[in-house]
Scaffold this active site. Structure first.
Site, PDB file in Angstrom:
ATOM      1  CB  CYS A  65      58.958  -0.573  49.524  1.00  0.00           C
ATOM      2  SG  CYS A  65      60.337  -0.510  48.365  1.00  0.00           S
ATOM      3  CB  THR A  95      69.454  -4.630  45.777  1.00  0.00           C
ATOM      4  OG1 THR A  95      69.611  -3.333  45.170  1.00  0.00           O
ATOM      5  CG2 THR A  95      70.577  -4.857  46.759  1.00  0.00           C
ATOM      6  CG  ASN A 137      63.762  -4.504  46.412  1.00  0.00           C
ATOM      7  OD1 ASN A 137      62.680  -4.727  46.922  1.00  0.00           O
ATOM      8  ND2 ASN A 137      64.363  -3.324  46.499  1.00  0.00           N
ATOM      9  CB  SER A 185      68.287   4.075  52.222  1.00  0.00           C
ATOM     10  OG  SER A 185      66.997   3.510  52.096  1.00  0.00           O
ATOM     11  CB  SER A 211      62.686   4.998  50.392  1.00  0.00           C
ATOM     12  OG  SER A 211      63.516   3.914  50.767  1.00  0.00           O
ATOM     13  CE  LYS A 217      73.265  -4.760  57.008  1.00  0.00           C
ATOM     14  NZ  LYS A 217      73.679  -3.736  55.999  1.00  0.00           N
ATOM     15  CG  HIS A 245      60.536  -3.447  52.563  1.00  0.00           C
ATOM     16  ND1 HIS A 245      60.225  -3.952  51.315  1.00  0.00           N
ATOM     17  CD2 HIS A 245      61.464  -2.467  52.362  1.00  0.00           C
ATOM     18  CE1 HIS A 245      60.929  -3.303  50.402  1.00  0.00           C
ATOM     19  NE2 HIS A 245      61.687  -2.395  51.007  1.00  0.00           N
ATOM     20  CD  GLU A 301      59.340   1.827  44.604  1.00  0.00           C
ATOM     21  OE1 GLU A 301      60.215   2.654  44.315  1.00  0.00           O
ATOM     22  OE2 GLU A 301      59.231   1.300  45.728  1.00  0.00           O
TER      23      GLU A 301
END
Length: 390
Positions: free
Chosen positions: A111, A152, A275, A201, A308, A242, A233, A79
């Protein structure tokens, strides 16, 4: 016939910023970066590196002369594309000296791009077992100085050689996927910076994981106990944890311990790079298989890919006999140890040094960049690339 990852290469620029120093400069408690989002260092691309050179440098370390003859498809997931028309894959194809009898395309879905490329490559090899496909995932994550997303950021690339009878990982066929048109992260053509709804997100990432995981269990009958590890990812390394925590109670205690330990191992490289969008999931996988020596052949690895906008996928693979012989662990250790730490002031200066956007000619000093493949300048609106090994 088994199809999967035969080789995997990785490249990140030679400069980085310590997140503790960045936190102090931004009047933030360092633990917010190092623990809260789980990042220790952030790779910074100099002006002589873009998504094309990062991808080419990642592939350069794994492609043999024999591979060059077998590769008839190059798929570039990114991207951070450098042209709205011409694919980055065409530039990489030339820089690597691949044979002309090949396809070369670029794919985009945030991604998720490299995952789409792998699945496309798998189908190609199924039809042409003698072929090999070079899949590239390369990106430079930029949000801007003093922005909410600054911590990030990152830069790097992963290159994967997909073929029959793979040396590292055989892909299984029971993959599941999900698409929903949402606006959690996007970058309009007119904008150099991305727009993100961070809280939304994060919620969608977790929701997509839960949905594809439930779909996978229903489709296959497999459970967490059937996995040695699950790679995620990683826009930042706390994100995957998480998601994993939302399902970890499905497992027995010994399985919980194994999955959490292997998750931590899978984040080691990402913690030091930041990232890299399309390549982040595969950098996580690389960290796992190079740093966790207890992994055995026959182990099933899960992969959660999220792009995303949004597309998510859960798929699996099985580690192959003697897979460690196909890794470049020592080379990657040297890549990390040879990097130069920048002060925050140096980082800000390099970050702000960007290419002209008005058609100006520019010549860049590639001697300051130790990478074999660099961007040497722009002439007549054409990027000029150089392979120092030619």
């Amino acid at each position: 016939m088994e199809i999967g990852i035969d080789k995997i290469g990785f490249y990140t620029p030679h400069q980085y910023v310590d997140m503790n120093n960045l936190a102090v400069a931004r009047n933030v408690e360092p633990e917010k970066f190092t623990i809260g989002i789980g990042q220790e260092e952030m790779a910074l691309a100099p002006i002589t590196q873009d998504s094309v050179t990062l991808a080419a440098n990642a592939a350069l370390q794994i492609i043999s002369e024999e591979d060059k003859e077998a590769i008839d498809f190059v798929i570039f997931g990114t991207e951070s594309g450098i042209d709205h028309s011409k694919s980055g894959a065409v530039y990489v194809h030339k820089l690597l000296g691949l044979k002309p009898q090949a396809r070369a395309i670029e794919v985009k879905q945030a991604c998720y791009g490299a995952t789409a490329a792998i699945q496309m490559a798998k189908g190609h090899v199924a039809l042409h077992p003698e072929s090999k496909v070079l899949v590239l995932g390369a990106d430079i994550a930029r949000y801007g100085l003093n922005t909410s997303g600054e911590a990030t950021q990152g830069a790097g690339a992963v290159a994967l050689l997909i073929g029959a009878n793979p040396g590292i990982l055989a892909l299984e066929n029971e993959d599941v996927y999900l698409t929903n048109d949402i606006m959690d992260f996007w970058r309009p053509i007119y904008s150099e910076q991305a727009f993100v709804d961070g809280k939304f997100s994060n919620e969608q990432y977790i929701l997509f994981f839960q949905k594809v995981w439930d779909q996978y269990k229903e489709k296959t009958g497999l459970q967490l106990a059937d996995f040695e590890a699950i790679c995620y990812h990683l826009p930042y390394t706390k994100m995957g944890l998480k998601a994993l925590r939302t399902v970890i109670d499905e497992a027995e205690e010994q399985d919980k311990e194994r999955l959490l330990e292997n998750y931590k191992t899978s984040t080691q490289y990402n913690r030091r790079v930041g990232n890299i969008y399309t390549g982040s999931l595969y950098l996580s996988f690389l960290s796992l298989i190079e740093q966790q020596e207890s992994l055995k052949a026959g182990s099933r690895i899960g992969f959660f890919s999220y792009g995303s906008g949004a597309v998510g996928e859960f798929f699996t693979g099985v580690l192959q006999p003697n897979y460690r012989a196909h890794l470049n662990t020592e080379q990657h250790a040297k890549l990390f140890s040879s990097r130069e730490e920048l002060s925050v002031e140096q980082y800000e200066e390099i970050f702000s040094n960007t290419l002209p956007t008005d058609g100006s000619t520019i010549e860049l000093d590639v001697k300051q960049d130790p990478a074999p493949i660099c961007l040497a300048g722009i002439t007549d609106n054409k990027r000029q690339y150089i392979n120092k090994l030619d």
